[in-house]
Design a protein around this motif. Structure first.
Motif, mmCIF file in Angstrom:
data_model
loop_
_atom_site.group_PDB
_atom_site.id
_atom_site.type_symbol
_atom_site.label_atom_id
_atom_site.label_comp_id
_atom_site.label_asym_id
_atom_site.label_seq_id
_atom_site.Cartn_x
_atom_site.Cartn_y
_atom_site.Cartn_z
ATOM 1 N N ASP A 38 21.101 12.772 5.493
ATOM 2 C CA ASP A 38 20.677 12.687 6.793
ATOM 3 C C ASP A 38 19.379 13.635 6.794
ATOM 4 O O ASP A 38 18.798 13.437 7.969
ATOM 5 C CB ASP A 38 21.561 12.997 7.809
ATOM 6 N N GLY A 39 18.903 14.040 5.748
ATOM 7 C CA GLY A 39 17.888 15.101 5.753
ATOM 8 C C GLY A 39 18.384 16.549 5.984
ATOM 9 O O GLY A 39 17.222 17.633 5.790
ATOM 10 N N SER A 40 19.394 16.970 6.494
ATOM 11 C CA SER A 40 19.660 18.414 6.712
ATOM 12 C C SER A 40 20.027 18.771 5.318
ATOM 13 O O SER A 40 20.133 18.026 4.220
ATOM 14 C CB SER A 40 20.841 18.290 7.545
ATOM 15 N N THR A 41 20.306 19.874 5.034
ATOM 16 C CA THR A 41 20.290 20.734 3.739
ATOM 17 C C THR A 41 21.656 21.322 3.478
ATOM 18 O O THR A 41 22.157 21.904 4.886
ATOM 19 C CB THR A 41 19.067 21.801 3.171
ATOM 20 N N ASP A 42 22.049 21.806 2.626
ATOM 21 C CA ASP A 42 23.312 22.566 2.456
ATOM 22 C C ASP A 42 22.933 23.985 2.600
ATOM 23 O O ASP A 42 21.987 24.582 1.863
ATOM 24 C CB ASP A 42 23.697 22.433 0.992
ATOM 25 N N PRO A 43 23.549 24.555 3.568
ATOM 26 C CA PRO A 43 22.975 26.189 4.035
ATOM 27 C C PRO A 43 23.154 26.911 2.795
ATOM 28 O O PRO A 43 22.288 27.951 2.625
ATOM 29 C CB PRO A 43 23.601 26.446 5.210
ATOM 30 N N ARG A 44 23.874 27.031 1.735
ATOM 31 C CA ARG A 44 24.385 27.601 0.877
ATOM 32 C C ARG A 44 23.259 27.787 -0.039
ATOM 33 O O ARG A 44 23.306 28.598 -0.960
ATOM 34 C CB ARG A 44 25.773 27.757 0.122
ATOM 35 N N LEU A 45 22.737 26.491 -0.075
ATOM 36 C CA LEU A 45 21.708 26.142 -1.496
ATOM 37 C C LEU A 45 20.332 26.211 -0.987
ATOM 38 O O LEU A 45 19.519 26.226 -1.939
ATOM 39 C CB LEU A 45 22.207 25.085 -2.384
ATOM 40 N N VAL A 52 21.859 18.981 -12.018
ATOM 41 C CA VAL A 52 21.300 18.807 -10.928
ATOM 42 C C VAL A 52 20.804 17.400 -10.240
ATOM 43 O O VAL A 52 20.415 16.290 -11.361
ATOM 44 C CB VAL A 52 20.134 19.612 -10.493
ATOM 45 N N ASP A 53 20.893 16.837 -9.273
ATOM 46 C CA ASP A 53 20.475 15.642 -8.716
ATOM 47 C C ASP A 53 19.007 15.642 -8.880
ATOM 48 O O ASP A 53 18.339 16.162 -8.063
ATOM 49 C CB ASP A 53 20.773 15.437 -7.228
ATOM 50 N N GLY A 54 18.282 14.910 -9.892
ATOM 51 C CA GLY A 54 17.076 14.998 -10.072
ATOM 52 C C GLY A 54 16.025 14.366 -8.876
ATOM 53 O O GLY A 54 15.039 14.248 -9.307
ATOM 54 N N MET A 55 16.803 13.594 -8.091
ATOM 55 C CA MET A 55 15.830 12.841 -7.143
ATOM 56 C C MET A 55 15.782 13.803 -5.764
ATOM 57 O O MET A 55 15.243 13.489 -4.771
ATOM 58 C CB MET A 55 16.699 11.520 -6.554
ATOM 59 N N TRP A 78 18.855 2.429 -7.985
ATOM 60 C CA TRP A 78 18.159 3.814 -8.180
ATOM 61 C C TRP A 78 16.993 3.834 -7.093
ATOM 62 O O TRP A 78 16.792 5.155 -6.883
ATOM 63 C CB TRP A 78 17.740 3.875 -9.491
ATOM 64 N N GLN A 79 16.455 2.670 -6.983
ATOM 65 C CA GLN A 79 15.378 3.010 -6.122
ATOM 66 C C GLN A 79 15.750 3.348 -4.496
ATOM 67 O O GLN A 79 15.133 4.185 -3.746
ATOM 68 C CB GLN A 79 14.657 1.447 -5.717
ATOM 69 N N ALA A 80 17.046 3.091 -4.313
ATOM 70 C CA ALA A 80 17.808 3.573 -2.898
ATOM 71 C C ALA A 80 17.917 5.074 -2.879
ATOM 72 O O ALA A 80 17.895 5.670 -1.807
ATOM 73 C CB ALA A 80 19.111 2.842 -2.839
ATOM 74 N N ARG A 81 17.640 5.859 -4.162
ATOM 75 C CA ARG A 81 17.853 7.178 -4.115
ATOM 76 C C ARG A 81 16.455 7.902 -4.280
ATOM 77 O O ARG A 81 16.406 9.053 -4.756
ATOM 78 C CB ARG A 81 18.621 7.590 -5.224
ATOM 79 N N ASP A 82 15.245 7.111 -4.127
ATOM 80 C CA ASP A 82 13.990 7.499 -4.441
ATOM 81 C C ASP A 82 13.632 9.008 -3.862
ATOM 82 O O ASP A 82 13.791 9.100 -2.640
ATOM 83 C CB ASP A 82 13.054 6.414 -3.649
ATOM 84 N N PRO A 83 13.115 9.843 -4.598
ATOM 85 C CA PRO A 83 12.910 11.189 -4.272
ATOM 86 C C PRO A 83 11.965 11.396 -3.112
ATOM 87 O O PRO A 83 11.971 12.507 -2.321
ATOM 88 C CB PRO A 83 12.661 11.889 -5.555
ATOM 89 N N LEU A 84 10.952 10.482 -3.062
ATOM 90 C CA LEU A 84 10.250 10.777 -1.998
ATOM 91 C C LEU A 84 10.599 10.424 -0.600
ATOM 92 O O LEU A 84 10.576 11.539 0.307
ATOM 93 C CB LEU A 84 8.729 9.917 -2.134
ATOM 94 N N PRO A 85 10.988 9.401 -0.239
ATOM 95 C CA PRO A 85 12.053 9.256 1.105
ATOM 96 C C PRO A 85 12.748 10.064 1.399
ATOM 97 O O PRO A 85 13.087 10.605 2.572
ATOM 98 C CB PRO A 85 12.454 7.840 1.112
ATOM 99 N N ARG A 86 13.541 10.493 0.232
ATOM 100 C CA ARG A 86 14.675 11.670 0.523
ATOM 101 C C ARG A 86 13.785 12.849 1.178
ATOM 102 O O ARG A 86 14.422 13.707 2.056
ATOM 103 C CB ARG A 86 15.223 11.815 -0.993
#
Ligand SMILES: Cc1ncc(C[n+]2csc(CCOP(=O)(O)OP(=O)(O)O)c2C)c(N)n1
Ligand SMILES: [Mg+2]
Length: 357
Positions: free
Chosen positions: A11-18, A223-226, A279-287
């Protein structure tokens, strides 16, 4: 996917620990770097098809792993590229026009057309020249790190390589040496699932590439490279440890090579389109864009302006580079020796005679 470090949630939020807690400027700079790499790739592939450059190797899908890692390094650190990282050279400040001159091998190409196209070097930004043979950059990077250590410099080296490179002897020699001598090396393996037409499943019987580090006595992290923030976070921590004398780290960035291996490759001959779509569904740019939007830093208008700005910048660089003539014939013979020996001078003179005859 096997567990990998993630920072940006769906959802675009981040893991606060990282979360590395970027300012708006830092976050936008990272998105700009990734967008520049993406737009550049598409434009360069088109230029190659028009016969205006000879060859190109795109990094479609790997923007987060390249730009995220490069931005995690300090200005004094070194970057040793594989061959898919013009995005990292641009992060180091390489002017776009200079990059274009390298692709064209013209008179303002820093290496005067002596290298293959796409084999950039940016000396001012501590960005080493690219070596074509798979994996040879790994011992180079370890050597640079070892020299830093012997000189008592608090610097680190980031070296990029692919999943395919982990099958080379150079990978094992470099990892072993780095472990024994605790060199300040950050090994960034871009596991993009393919080595041209060879899938990663045929490359290794290990569950992950990251776990190979333990055999050499240091840490490996997947690590998740996307996810550019995850790559940034892991690389930044690894570089910090390296500078503190704690030795090397292997970072495996799990990505996907969405495009062809190079402008000479047709991946439809050997891989399934359904895999690409997955993999396109995990595209790093929209992410990353979702992360910017979630933070209230992005909207349609800013996206459109960024695309326009980058497009114009590339157009200008192409136009300027195309006006520059090829290197002088004499340059073929230069840069081999500090001073040209008589036999080479003779060859050069004979060669320069040819058109006159
Ligand atoms: C020693 C050597 N063998 C073969 C090649 C041809 N070749 C160029 S790139 C490549 C695949 C490398 O795959 P990987 O390390 O996964 O990097 P990627 O291209 O996926 O980024 C091969 C086999 C080469 N350049 N050097
Ligand atoms: Mg690969």
């Amino acid at each position: 996917m096997v567990d990998a470090l993630r920072v940006i949630r769906d959802d675009g939020s981040t893991d606060p620990r990282l979360d590395p807690k970027f300012s708006e400027d830092q976050a936008v700079a990272m998105y700009r770097g990734m967008s520049l790499q993406r737009i550049l790739d598409n434009r360069m592939l088109a230029l190659q098809r028009q016969g205006r450059i000879g060859f190109y190797g795109p990094s479609l899908g790997q923007e987060a792993a390249i730009v995220g890692a490069a931005m995690a390094m300090g200005p004094e650190d070194w970057i040793v590229p594989q061959y898919r990282e013009p995005g990292a050279a641009l992060v180091r400040g390489m002017p776009l026009k200079e990059l274009l001159c390298q692709l064209m091998g013209n008179a303002e190409d820093p290496v005067k057309g002596h290298q293959m196209p796409c084999h950039y070097v940016y000396r001012k930004g501590n960005y080493l020249s690219i070596s074509s043979p798979v994996g040879t950059q790994l011992p180079h990077a370890v050597g640079i790190g070892w020299a830093m250590k012997l000189r008592g410099e608090k610097k680190a080296v980031l070296v990029f390589f692919g999943d395919g490179a982990t099958s080379t002897g150079d990978f094992h020699a470099a990892m072993n040496f780095a472990g024994v001598f605790k060199t300040p090396t950050v090994f960034l393996c871009n596991n993009n699932q393919w080595a041209i037409s060879v899938p990663v499943s045929k490359q290794t019987a290990s569950g992950t590439l990251a776990e190979k580090a333990s055999a050499y006595g240091f840490d490996g992290i997947r690590v998740d490279g996307m996810d550019a923030l995850a790559v940034y976070r892991a690389t930044r921590d690894a570089a910090r440890n390296a500078r503190e004398g704690l030795g090397p780290t292997l970072v495996e960035a799990v990505t996907y090579r969405m495009g062809p291996h190079s402008s000479s490759d047709d991946p439809s001959r050997y891989r399934d389109e359904a895999e690409v779509a997955m993999w396109q569904a995990r595209d790093p740019l929209p992410r990353f864009r979702r992360y910017l939007e979630h933070a209230g830093w992005w909207d349609e208008g800013r996206e459109a302006r960024l695309e326009q700005e980058i497009g114009d910048e590339i157009t200008r660089a192409v136009q300027e580079a195309e006006r520059i003539p090829p290197p002088a014939i004499e340059t073929i013979f230069a840069d081999v020796y500090a001073e040209m020996p008589p036999h080479l001078r003779q060859e050069m003179d004979a060669f320069l005679e040819l058109p006159r005859r």
